[in-house]
Design a protein around this motif. Structure first.
Motif, short mmCIF file in Angstrom:
data_model
loop_
_atom_site.label_atom_id
_atom_site.label_comp_id
_atom_site.label_asym_id
_atom_site.label_seq_id
_atom_site.Cartn_x
_atom_site.Cartn_y
_atom_site.Cartn_z
N SER A 1 0.81 -1.37 -0.03
CA SER A 1 -0.06 0.06 -0.12
C SER A 1 0.97 1.18 -0.11
O SER A 1 1.99 1.26 0.61
N ARG B 1 -5.62 6.40 -4.19
CA ARG B 1 -5.85 5.24 -4.74
C ARG B 1 -6.54 4.06 -3.75
O ARG B 1 -6.54 4.58 -2.31
N PRO B 2 -7.39 3.20 -4.25
CA PRO B 2 -8.28 2.58 -3.29
C PRO B 2 -7.30 1.89 -1.93
O PRO B 2 -7.98 1.85 -0.89
N ASP B 3 -6.39 1.59 -2.19
CA ASP B 3 -5.42 0.82 -0.92
C ASP B 3 -4.63 1.84 -0.43
O ASP B 3 -3.82 1.10 0.36
N ALA C 1 -14.85 8.06 0.71
CA ALA C 1 -13.41 7.46 1.08
C ALA C 1 -13.34 6.43 1.97
O ALA C 1 -13.93 6.51 3.13
N THR C 2 -12.85 5.23 1.84
CA THR C 2 -12.94 4.09 2.59
C THR C 2 -11.58 3.55 2.97
O THR C 2 -11.55 2.56 3.76
N GLN C 3 -10.69 4.24 2.72
CA GLN C 3 -9.16 3.87 2.99
C GLN C 3 -8.89 3.90 4.65
O GLN C 3 -9.66 4.68 5.07
#
Length: 460
Positions: A2, A124-126, A148-150
């Motif tokens: 990540s 970025r997603p990760d 945002a879900t990070q």
């Protein structure tokens, strides 16, 4: 792997050792994974629209530096206003200096929304996002609102005051609610962590789930104490560099007949500078053997000088220094050498090394890295003595320093006298233990420990 995304009020090039602070702390991690560092550009746009700011990007090796400009109104109300005229004084226990009624809160929310909007386009997603300090408390909440879900962690570099002081901020419930948008919230000391725990349980009705997990507002957050350190080897190397050696030799020659005491910090009311000068004056009165011998070199770097409280402090310091020199000075000896300017970081280790005593006596401080730099710069065969305020976060780790109450003028004077007379064997033993402490919990330990905890934190 990540990518690490660092968010702080100001951005620095992590390749430059002279940048210090966060650049040294996070440079390795950012460079390894090709990270992103996001924050304010330092540019103020006259006539710009509130809540708007141009995004700039540049490469610094493998790291992307992304910055946003602020308009003059947002800089005045978000940075000088809410961040430094409300949160800074309250978090440093100075309710008397806070300007609660100045209407700054809207700009604080507005700028954090601006940062969230601009940052979201780069994520970025990760990614793993690490947000730093009091300017950006609501950033995760704004990012979550945008989808945002990070994993997002937050680290508070300044102290967190007790419940009763926090509750004096008119928006305190909103601020603490915003912290629950993070997965991990980090503090400098166990005392700060305890203040957080007491606040969220008493004011937010949080459920204590154990292992420093707290549930409130429909979310669960983990909290922890992660005392920041320095890069001991990097700073020790600076001590042996050309600039530091020149400083050491010049000061050693110029003050060969004196015992040097040293204070180095930004000009700020949290640093206890007037109290320190009064203690030094008391030393000269109570222990006259220090006349024509002890010299205090006080460096107070310029800071936020557009704010009235800092102008008043500057005038007070100049008056105190003038009075001490006028009352005690001789033609060939001035007891206080006061400098209101910056000293290059490469030269500081030489100044630390030549000092017999370092006075690190803030009224309140999140950590205080000057104390750790002083330890790293010492000659183990003939080390100086660290006098440290019990109200600095560093005091939890550096128990072999001489701990003082900066409000106790006579007590500080007595401790300074003890430091000046401390025998070599005791100085060596104390320094050995202090050096071991700052090596074990250095800046790399801090970074790895926080990021490991963030990666393991339960979501939700």
């Amino acid at each position: 792997m990540s990518r690490l995304v660092v968010v702080s009020n100001r951005v620095a090039d992590p390749r430059k050792a002279a940048a210090g602070g966060l650049a040294v702390a996070l440079g390795d991690a950012l460079n390894t994974a090709g990270g992103l560092w996001f924050g304010w550009s330092g540019t103020v746009i006259e006539g710009g629209a509130p809540g708007e700011g141009e995004l700039h990007q540049q490469k610094a090796g493998t790291v992307t530096l992304a910055t946003v400009d602020l308009c003059a109104e947002d800089h005045a109300d978000y940075y000088l206003g809410y961040s430094n005229s409300v949160l800074w004084p309250v978090f440093h226990y100075r309710l008397d200096l806070a300007r609660f009624d100045a209407g700054y809160f809207g700009a604080y929310r507005r700028v954090n929304r601006l940062f969230a909007r601009q940052l979201l386009t780069l994520l970025r997603p990760d990614d793993i996002i690490w947000v730093h300090d009091y300017h950006l408390i609501p950033l995760a909440d704004e990012l979550r609102a945008l989808g945002a879900t990070q994993r997002i962690g937050f680290f508070l570099h300044v102290p967190l005051p007790p419940q009763q002081l926090l509750a004096a901020i008119p928006q305190h419930e909103w601020l603490m609610h915003a912290l629950f948008a993070y997965d991990l919230v980090g503090f400098q000391s166990e005392a700060d962590l305890e203040n957080f725990s007491r606040y969220v349980r008493a004011e937010a009705g949080a459920e204590d789930l154990g292992d420093n997990y707290y549930k409130a507002f429909g979310r669960t957050v983990q909290a922890g104490a992660f005392p920041i350190g320095i890069d001991v080897d990097e700073f020790a190397a600076l001590t042996h560099g050309k600039d530091a050696r020149e400083m050491y030799e010049r000061m050693k020659d110029e003050y060969s007949r004196r015992q040097l005491l040293l204070g180095v910090e930004r000009l700020d009311y949290s640093k206890g500078l007037p109290q320190r000068l009064r203690a030094f004056k008391a030393l000269l009165k109570k222990y006259p053997e220090n006349l024509r011998s002890a010299t205090l070199i006080q460096i107070a770097s310029p800071s936020r000088e557009a704010m009235d409280t800092y102008t008043d402090l500057l005038q007070e310091l100049e008056s105190l220094c003038g009075a001490i020199n006028g009352d005690f000075g001789e033609l060939d000896w001035m007891p206080v050498r006061y400098m209101h300017r910056n000293v290059a970081r490469k030269r500081l280790p030489g100044l630390y090394r030549v000092a017999r005593v370092a006075l690190v006596t803030p009224l309140r401080d999140g950590m205080n890295l000057v104390a750790k730099e002083f330890i790293a710069a010492q000659d183990p065969a003939d080390p100086g003595v660290l006098i440290l305020s019990r109200f600095a976060g560093a005091a939890e780790q550096l128990k072999d320093a001489l701990l003082v109450n900066p409000y106790d003028t006579d007590g500080m004077a007595d401790t300074i006298q003890r430091a000046l007379q401390m025998p070599l064997q005791e100085r060596q033993a104390r320094h050995q233990t202090l050096l071991k402490n700052i090596r074990e919990q250095d800046v790399h330990w801090w970074r790895m420990t926080f990021l490991k905890a963030l990666g393991a934190a339960a979501r939700g």
